[in-house]
Write a protein that holds these residues in place. Sequence first.
Motif, mmCIF file in Angstrom:
data_model
loop_
_atom_site.group_PDB
_atom_site.id
_atom_site.type_symbol
_atom_site.label_atom_id
_atom_site.label_comp_id
_atom_site.label_asym_id
_atom_site.label_seq_id
_atom_site.Cartn_x
_atom_site.Cartn_y
_atom_site.Cartn_z
ATOM 1 N N GLU A 138 6.722 5.196 -3.039
ATOM 2 C CA GLU A 138 7.252 5.240 -1.682
ATOM 3 C C GLU A 138 8.477 6.148 -1.602
ATOM 4 O OE1 GLU A 138 8.067 4.099 2.470
ATOM 5 O OE2 GLU A 138 6.430 4.796 1.190
ATOM 6 N N ARG A 140 7.424 9.684 -1.429
ATOM 7 C CA ARG A 140 6.990 10.033 -0.068
ATOM 8 C C ARG A 140 8.187 10.227 0.848
ATOM 9 N NH1 ARG A 140 6.687 8.190 4.961
ATOM 10 N NH2 ARG A 140 7.895 6.348 4.383
ATOM 11 N N ILE A 200 -0.747 9.360 9.749
ATOM 12 C CA ILE A 200 -1.164 8.849 8.435
ATOM 13 C C ILE A 200 -0.387 7.592 8.062
ATOM 14 C CG2 ILE A 200 -1.345 9.394 5.981
ATOM 15 C CD1 ILE A 200 -3.222 11.033 7.747
ATOM 16 N N TYR A 201 0.907 7.586 8.342
ATOM 17 C CA TYR A 201 1.776 6.493 7.920
ATOM 18 C C TYR A 201 2.330 5.758 9.137
ATOM 19 C CZ TYR A 201 1.744 9.344 3.684
ATOM 20 O OH TYR A 201 1.357 10.082 2.598
ATOM 21 N N ALA A 202 2.239 4.452 9.118
ATOM 22 C CA ALA A 202 2.866 3.640 10.165
ATOM 23 C C ALA A 202 4.381 3.670 9.985
ATOM 24 C CB ALA A 202 2.354 2.205 10.089
ATOM 25 N N ARG A 214 4.688 -0.436 0.995
ATOM 26 C CA ARG A 214 3.708 0.370 1.711
ATOM 27 C C ARG A 214 2.469 0.606 0.842
ATOM 28 N NH1 ARG A 214 4.407 3.663 6.072
ATOM 29 N NH2 ARG A 214 6.695 3.555 5.895
ATOM 30 N N ARG A 215 1.283 0.493 1.447
ATOM 31 C CA ARG A 215 0.028 0.682 0.709
ATOM 32 C C ARG A 215 -0.893 1.665 1.419
ATOM 33 N NH1 ARG A 215 0.393 -1.147 -4.523
ATOM 34 N NH2 ARG A 215 1.537 -3.107 -4.573
ATOM 35 N N GLU A 216 -0.321 2.624 2.124
ATOM 36 C CA GLU A 216 -1.143 3.575 2.873
ATOM 37 C C GLU A 216 -1.546 4.753 1.997
ATOM 38 O OE1 GLU A 216 0.586 3.177 7.326
ATOM 39 O OE2 GLU A 216 2.045 3.467 5.730
ATOM 40 N N ALA A 217 -1.978 5.835 2.644
ATOM 41 C CA ALA A 217 -2.498 6.999 1.918
ATOM 42 C C ALA A 217 -1.497 7.499 0.886
ATOM 43 C CB ALA A 217 -2.831 8.111 2.909
ATOM 44 N N HIS A 231 0.894 9.957 -1.155
ATOM 45 C CA HIS A 231 1.789 11.011 -0.680
ATOM 46 C C HIS A 231 1.419 12.351 -1.312
ATOM 47 C CE1 HIS A 231 3.781 11.112 -4.603
ATOM 48 N NE2 HIS A 231 3.715 9.787 -4.600
#
Length: 402
Positions: free
Chosen positions: A275, A278, A322-324, A333-336, A338
Amino acid sequence: MTTTARSWSEIFGEPDRLSIDPEFAELRREESLRRVRLPYGEPAWLVTRYEDAKVVLGDPRFSRAAANGRDEPRTRYHVGSPGSLLRHDPPEHSRLRRLVAKAFTARRVEGLRPRAQQIADQLIDRMMAQGPPAELVEDFALPLPITVICELLGVPVEDRVDFRLWSDAFLSTTRFTPEQVTEYVGRMREYMAGLIAEHREEPRDDLIGALVTARDEQDRLSEEELLAMSEGILVAGHETTASQIPNFVYTLLTHPEQLAAVRADPGLIPQAVEELMRYVPLGGGAGSARYALEDVELGGVTVRAGEPVVVALQSANRDESIYADPDTLDLHRREASHVGFGHGPHHCLGAQLARMELQVALGALVQRLPGLRFAGTEQDIVWKTGTATRGPARLPITWDRP
């Protein structure tokens, strides 16, 4: 769509510490691509969106090798050696990368973790023995990755004062004059050539030794490629991590709730590193240019064959599609994934090594220095200027004595 190139400084100004210019968010919303002129080189298309960035970095229709012989758009005077990994496309790039990739596999890097932990602990032991305050950059952030890459590559760590200066010149935007850059980069080249000669006289079990064998016995790379790869690994192998350690510490200290989460759960550190990669904008400008080999539709714009494109990774990593809530630091955070280490064929060769070192560094600092905090105020931090990487040049810290 803006087709007239505007200078980078006119659009964004000078980077301010680790902040992201709000102009990037406007560009992501309103313009998929923008014509810009970087401090050096010809005009280029600027990419600010995540998905467009992945196309430019990963699609074979965009070429790094096509920059050779062109006045490529860039933030630095120095363009790098023609033997560098960064100046080739597959299959030549793949050939060169395979020669060193085995030194940076996840398994090999995990084998280096105990040594990295030992170095980190020794540095903290020294800081604790001297007592607070300490200077994070010189006392910890620089010596940790420098020692690791020197031992891996086969470079005497006691020479770090010299090659640190040469690395600064290599990455200079305005800190050094073009004449100084040429002089210091030349000195680094002479130094690496001398190390290669020593490895030929006395073969050693390190990465330079392996590259010398690949050159002399297997004829798998040229002398220029051998020299350029050794230089590149030395510079890139310490600079990014040495900058990101104080960047990450600064970011956590200015987000106390996230720092508290890491203190409460050390198992969160690997995810915290991702994170932070990112969230933290390491570069102040744009990455290496790619040239379109044919007309390509990108974000609704036609990039013509022969036109260069540059990617703002710091913007792609904050893409709200892409990111909230992308401007919020969220260690859970567990999204796409970086693009802090890039993407595609030129994805950072040493990404696994950098991850491991950052995990070790954060874990050691947070767990062994209770009450870690700024010594003085944020105004006592000295920030880098005139270089391609952002971060503190000096970051005074203190902690609670046991």
